[in-house]
Design a protein around this motif. Sequence first.
Motif, PDB file in Angstrom:
ATOM      1  N   ILE A 267       0.922   6.160  -6.704  1.00  0.00           N
ATOM      2  CA  ILE A 267       1.152   5.942  -5.278  1.00  0.00           C
ATOM      3  C   ILE A 267      -0.018   6.463  -4.442  1.00  0.00           C
ATOM      4  O   ILE A 267      -0.528   5.767  -3.560  1.00  0.00           O
ATOM      5  CB  ILE A 267       2.483   6.588  -4.833  1.00  0.00           C
ATOM      6  N   THR A 268      -0.482   7.684  -4.738  1.00  0.00           N
ATOM      7  CA  THR A 268      -1.568   8.246  -3.925  1.00  0.00           C
ATOM      8  C   THR A 268      -2.901   7.558  -4.192  1.00  0.00           C
ATOM      9  O   THR A 268      -3.679   7.347  -3.261  1.00  0.00           O
ATOM     10  CB  THR A 268      -1.722   9.767  -4.130  1.00  0.00           C
ATOM     11  N   THR A 269      -3.170   7.201  -5.442  1.00  0.00           N
ATOM     12  CA  THR A 269      -4.441   6.538  -5.746  1.00  0.00           C
ATOM     13  C   THR A 269      -4.503   5.165  -5.085  1.00  0.00           C
ATOM     14  O   THR A 269      -5.522   4.793  -4.491  1.00  0.00           O
ATOM     15  CB  THR A 269      -4.654   6.417  -7.266  1.00  0.00           C
ATOM     16  N   THR A 270      -3.406   4.429  -5.156  1.00  0.00           N
ATOM     17  CA  THR A 270      -3.342   3.139  -4.477  1.00  0.00           C
ATOM     18  C   THR A 270      -3.506   3.336  -2.969  1.00  0.00           C
ATOM     19  O   THR A 270      -4.259   2.614  -2.312  1.00  0.00           O
ATOM     20  CB  THR A 270      -2.015   2.424  -4.781  1.00  0.00           C
ATOM     21  N   GLY A 271      -2.811   4.339  -2.444  1.00  0.00           N
ATOM     22  CA  GLY A 271      -2.908   4.626  -1.013  1.00  0.00           C
ATOM     23  C   GLY A 271      -4.302   5.015  -0.580  1.00  0.00           C
ATOM     24  O   GLY A 271      -4.806   4.547   0.448  1.00  0.00           O
ATOM     25  N   VAL A 272      -4.953   5.874  -1.362  1.00  0.00           N
ATOM     26  CA  VAL A 272      -6.317   6.291  -1.033  1.00  0.00           C
ATOM     27  C   VAL A 272      -7.251   5.086  -1.046  1.00  0.00           C
ATOM     28  O   VAL A 272      -8.061   4.893  -0.137  1.00  0.00           O
ATOM     29  CB  VAL A 272      -6.810   7.391  -2.007  1.00  0.00           C
ATOM     30  N   TYR A 273      -7.124   4.257  -2.067  1.00  0.00           N
ATOM     31  CA  TYR A 273      -7.973   3.061  -2.153  1.00  0.00           C
ATOM     32  C   TYR A 273      -7.763   2.143  -0.946  1.00  0.00           C
ATOM     33  O   TYR A 273      -8.723   1.702  -0.309  1.00  0.00           O
ATOM     34  CB  TYR A 273      -7.697   2.300  -3.443  1.00  0.00           C
ATOM     35  N   VAL A 274      -6.499   1.872  -0.621  1.00  0.00           N
ATOM     36  CA  VAL A 274      -6.193   0.985   0.504  1.00  0.00           C
ATOM     37  C   VAL A 274      -6.721   1.584   1.810  1.00  0.00           C
ATOM     38  O   VAL A 274      -7.355   0.893   2.607  1.00  0.00           O
ATOM     39  CB  VAL A 274      -4.677   0.705   0.592  1.00  0.00           C
ATOM     40  N   LEU A 275      -6.462   2.864   2.013  1.00  0.00           N
ATOM     41  CA  LEU A 275      -6.895   3.501   3.259  1.00  0.00           C
ATOM     42  C   LEU A 275      -8.423   3.534   3.397  1.00  0.00           C
ATOM     43  O   LEU A 275      -8.954   3.243   4.469  1.00  0.00           O
ATOM     44  CB  LEU A 275      -6.326   4.918   3.351  1.00  0.00           C
ATOM     45  N   VAL A 276      -9.127   3.871   2.312  1.00  0.00           N
ATOM     46  CA  VAL A 276     -10.586   4.012   2.400  1.00  0.00           C
ATOM     47  C   VAL A 276     -11.289   2.661   2.330  1.00  0.00           C
ATOM     48  O   VAL A 276     -12.087   2.315   3.205  1.00  0.00           O
ATOM     49  CB  VAL A 276     -11.115   4.960   1.289  1.00  0.00           C
ATOM     50  N   ASP A 277     -10.990   1.885   1.287  1.00  0.00           N
ATOM     51  CA  ASP A 277     -11.763   0.656   1.070  1.00  0.00           C
ATOM     52  C   ASP A 277     -11.295  -0.529   1.920  1.00  0.00           C
ATOM     53  O   ASP A 277     -12.124  -1.346   2.315  1.00  0.00           O
ATOM     54  CB  ASP A 277     -11.721   0.249  -0.409  1.00  0.00           C
ATOM     55  N   LEU A 278     -10.019  -0.616   2.174  1.00  0.00           N
ATOM     56  CA  LEU A 278      -9.522  -1.769   2.915  1.00  0.00           C
ATOM     57  C   LEU A 278      -9.358  -1.503   4.412  1.00  0.00           C
ATOM     58  O   LEU A 278      -9.644  -2.368   5.235  1.00  0.00           O
ATOM     59  CB  LEU A 278      -8.205  -2.261   2.319  1.00  0.00           C
ATOM     60  N   LEU A 279      -8.887  -0.305   4.745  1.00  0.00           N
ATOM     61  CA  LEU A 279      -8.637   0.001   6.153  1.00  0.00           C
ATOM     62  C   LEU A 279      -9.726   0.885   6.772  1.00  0.00           C
ATOM     63  O   LEU A 279      -9.666   1.191   7.962  1.00  0.00           O
ATOM     64  CB  LEU A 279      -7.264   0.668   6.309  1.00  0.00           C
ATOM     65  N   HIS A 280     -10.673   1.331   5.958  1.00  0.00           N
ATOM     66  CA  HIS A 280     -11.846   2.091   6.411  1.00  0.00           C
ATOM     67  C   HIS A 280     -11.502   3.423   7.080  1.00  0.00           C
ATOM     68  O   HIS A 280     -12.159   3.831   8.029  1.00  0.00           O
ATOM     69  CB  HIS A 280     -12.740   1.233   7.307  1.00  0.00           C
TER      70      HIS A 280
END
Length: 127
Positions: A78-91
């Motif tokens: 959950i956190t790894t997916t969240g970190v990826y989405v927040l950083v790479d997709l939502l900047h």
Amino acid sequence: MTRQMLTFAAIGVLNTGTYYAPYLLFLPHMPYLAAHILATFISMTGSFFLNARFTYRTRPTLRKFLLFPLTNAANFVITTTGVYVLVDLLHFSSRLSPLLASLGAIPVTFVVSRWIMLPKAETAGIA
């Protein structure tokens, strides 16, 4: 169960600090996902012993210790997916994203850790 949830949450706050400090230390020296993975593994052991003693008031055993990473596996996904989405997709900031991502993992992690740490008879009352 309310006491357990509150204790679990308090330990979670402490464990977040145990995770976040190494994450920030590693971040300048490696990619953010590598820093996240390493910091997660560092914080896992302390979380196991604190939750065994204070949240579930159960004796830590080798079996429970070996199964405990399942709680972290749920949290990790959950956190790894969240970190990826927040950083790479939502900047979002790579410094703050792990804290935001961890909020979504708390309920799932509690249910999985309770299942591992307590005998089935004690968890039968959960609906």
